[in-house]
Design a protein around this motif. Structure first.
Motif, PDB file in Angstrom:
ATOM      1  N   PRO A 185       0.822  -1.223   0.000  1.00  0.00           N
ATOM      2  CA  PRO A 185       0.000   0.000   0.000  1.00  0.00           C
ATOM      3  C   PRO A 185       0.853   1.269   0.000  1.00  0.00           C
ATOM      4  CG  PRO A 185      -0.910  -1.582   1.541  1.00  0.00           C
ATOM      5  CD  PRO A 185       0.421  -2.128   1.084  1.00  0.00           C
ATOM      6  N   TRP A 186       1.978   1.229   0.710  1.00  0.00           N
ATOM      7  CA  TRP A 186       2.891   2.379   0.727  1.00  0.00           C
ATOM      8  C   TRP A 186       3.378   2.693  -0.685  1.00  0.00           C
ATOM      9  CZ3 TRP A 186       7.877   1.529  -0.984  1.00  0.00           C
ATOM     10  CH2 TRP A 186       8.715   2.641  -0.970  1.00  0.00           C
ATOM     11  N   LEU A 219      -1.483  -4.950  -8.590  1.00  0.00           N
ATOM     12  CA  LEU A 219      -2.365  -3.919  -8.048  1.00  0.00           C
ATOM     13  C   LEU A 219      -2.188  -2.541  -8.694  1.00  0.00           C
ATOM     14  CD1 LEU A 219      -2.221  -4.944  -4.293  1.00  0.00           C
ATOM     15  CD2 LEU A 219      -4.108  -5.294  -5.904  1.00  0.00           C
ATOM     16  N   GLY A 220      -1.259  -2.441  -9.669  1.00  0.00           N
ATOM     17  CA  GLY A 220      -1.166  -1.199 -10.418  1.00  0.00           C
ATOM     18  C   GLY A 220       0.144  -0.443 -10.363  1.00  0.00           C
ATOM     19  N   LEU A 221       1.164  -0.978  -9.719  1.00  0.00           N
ATOM     20  CA  LEU A 221       2.468  -0.318  -9.731  1.00  0.00           C
ATOM     21  C   LEU A 221       3.005  -0.352 -11.154  1.00  0.00           C
ATOM     22  CD1 LEU A 221       4.435   1.031  -7.750  1.00  0.00           C
ATOM     23  CD2 LEU A 221       5.604  -1.168  -7.575  1.00  0.00           C
ATOM     24  N   ARG A 222       3.473   0.787 -11.670  1.00  0.00           N
ATOM     25  CA  ARG A 222       3.813   0.898 -13.088  1.00  0.00           C
ATOM     26  C   ARG A 222       5.284   0.738 -13.434  1.00  0.00           C
ATOM     27  NH1 ARG A 222       0.210   5.089 -12.276  1.00  0.00           N
ATOM     28  NH2 ARG A 222       1.894   6.589 -12.343  1.00  0.00           N
ATOM     29  N   GLN A 255       3.314   6.196  -5.342  1.00  0.00           N
ATOM     30  CA  GLN A 255       3.133   6.383  -6.788  1.00  0.00           C
ATOM     31  C   GLN A 255       2.056   7.440  -7.059  1.00  0.00           C
ATOM     32  OE1 GLN A 255       3.093   3.160 -10.072  1.00  0.00           O
ATOM     33  NE2 GLN A 255       0.967   3.342  -9.433  1.00  0.00           N
ATOM     34  N   ASP A 256       0.940   7.365  -6.335  1.00  0.00           N
ATOM     35  CA  ASP A 256      -0.124   8.368  -6.496  1.00  0.00           C
ATOM     36  C   ASP A 256       0.364   9.761  -6.127  1.00  0.00           C
ATOM     37  OD1 ASP A 256      -1.900   6.445  -7.371  1.00  0.00           O
ATOM     38  OD2 ASP A 256      -2.902   6.230  -5.424  1.00  0.00           O
ATOM     39  N   ALA A 257       1.129   9.855  -5.042  1.00  0.00           N
ATOM     40  CA  ALA A 257       1.648  11.154  -4.603  1.00  0.00           C
ATOM     41  C   ALA A 257       2.585  11.752  -5.648  1.00  0.00           C
ATOM     42  CB  ALA A 257       2.356  11.022  -3.257  1.00  0.00           C
ATOM     43  N   VAL A 258       3.437  10.920  -6.231  1.00  0.00           N
ATOM     44  CA  VAL A 258       4.362  11.390  -7.270  1.00  0.00           C
ATOM     45  C   VAL A 258       3.573  11.837  -8.499  1.00  0.00           C
ATOM     46  CG1 VAL A 258       6.164  10.651  -8.896  1.00  0.00           C
ATOM     47  CG2 VAL A 258       6.365  10.096  -6.458  1.00  0.00           C
ATOM     48  N   ASP A 259       2.544  11.081  -8.876  1.00  0.00           N
ATOM     49  CA  ASP A 259       1.705  11.449 -10.021  1.00  0.00           C
ATOM     50  C   ASP A 259       1.042  12.809  -9.810  1.00  0.00           C
ATOM     51  OD1 ASP A 259       2.338   9.065 -11.252  1.00  0.00           O
ATOM     52  OD2 ASP A 259       0.405   8.111 -10.834  1.00  0.00           O
ATOM     53  N   LYS A 260       0.575  13.049  -8.601  1.00  0.00           N
ATOM     54  CA  LYS A 260      -0.091  14.321  -8.291  1.00  0.00           C
ATOM     55  C   LYS A 260       0.907  15.461  -8.153  1.00  0.00           C
ATOM     56  CE  LYS A 260      -3.949  12.115  -5.985  1.00  0.00           C
ATOM     57  NZ  LYS A 260      -4.492  11.676  -4.711  1.00  0.00           N
TER      58      LYS A 260
END
Length: 150
Positions: A46-47, A81-84, A52-57
């Motif tokens: 989850p971390w 789960l979606g890690l790119r 990844q979401d924080a970096v995208d934003k």
């Protein structure tokens, strides 16, 4: 964009600086964040997804590469789960399997980690512990006398 790239080792999203700040004297530089090898195993899947979401934003052209070299099983689940983007050395036994899964999930698997040009290590707030002394009975007999079952 000038084609320059700043590679920053990061562990926590709190490390993200204001995207308007200068990065290595070039605001046009693309930023690539990399994680330490032990981070995925220590902090969990989850971390990695939240980072990844924080970096995208943080900035549209920023990217995150999560080092899964010490936890390939976690890396596989994170990819599901979606890690790119992940890093795993080519000379490791699980490389071929991870490469196959990465291709199936559309994940970019890097076999060479870019060298960090910066390292952001924020000081995280620490929780203060209140030291409360709870009254403890001095004996079982006293405890039962006060209505406790012991």
């Amino acid at each position: 964009m000038s084609g320059e790239r700043v590679v920053v080792e990061i562990t926590f999203a709190a490390s993200l600086r204001d995207p308007r700040e200068s990065l290595s004297d070039s605001k046009a530089a693309q930023t690539c964040f990399i994680t330490p090898a032990k981070a995925l195993k220590t902090h969990g899947i989850p971390w990695a997804l939240e980072l990844q979401d924080a970096v995208d934003k943080w900035r549209e052209d920023a990217e995150l590469i999560v080092d899964v070299s010490l936890a390939p099983g976690y890396g596989l689940k994170a990819m599901e789960l979606g890690l790119r983007r992940v890093f795993y050395p080519k000379d490791q036994p699980a490389y071929e399997d991870l490469a196959a899964y990465a291709a199936a999930f559309g994940v970019s698997l890097h076999s060479q980690m870019p060298e960090a040009t910066e390292s952001w290590n924020p000081t995280l707030p620490r929780r203060r512990q209140k030291h409360r002394q709870s009254p403890t009975p001095t004996s079982v007999t006293e405890s039962k006398k006060n209505g406790h079952d012991g």
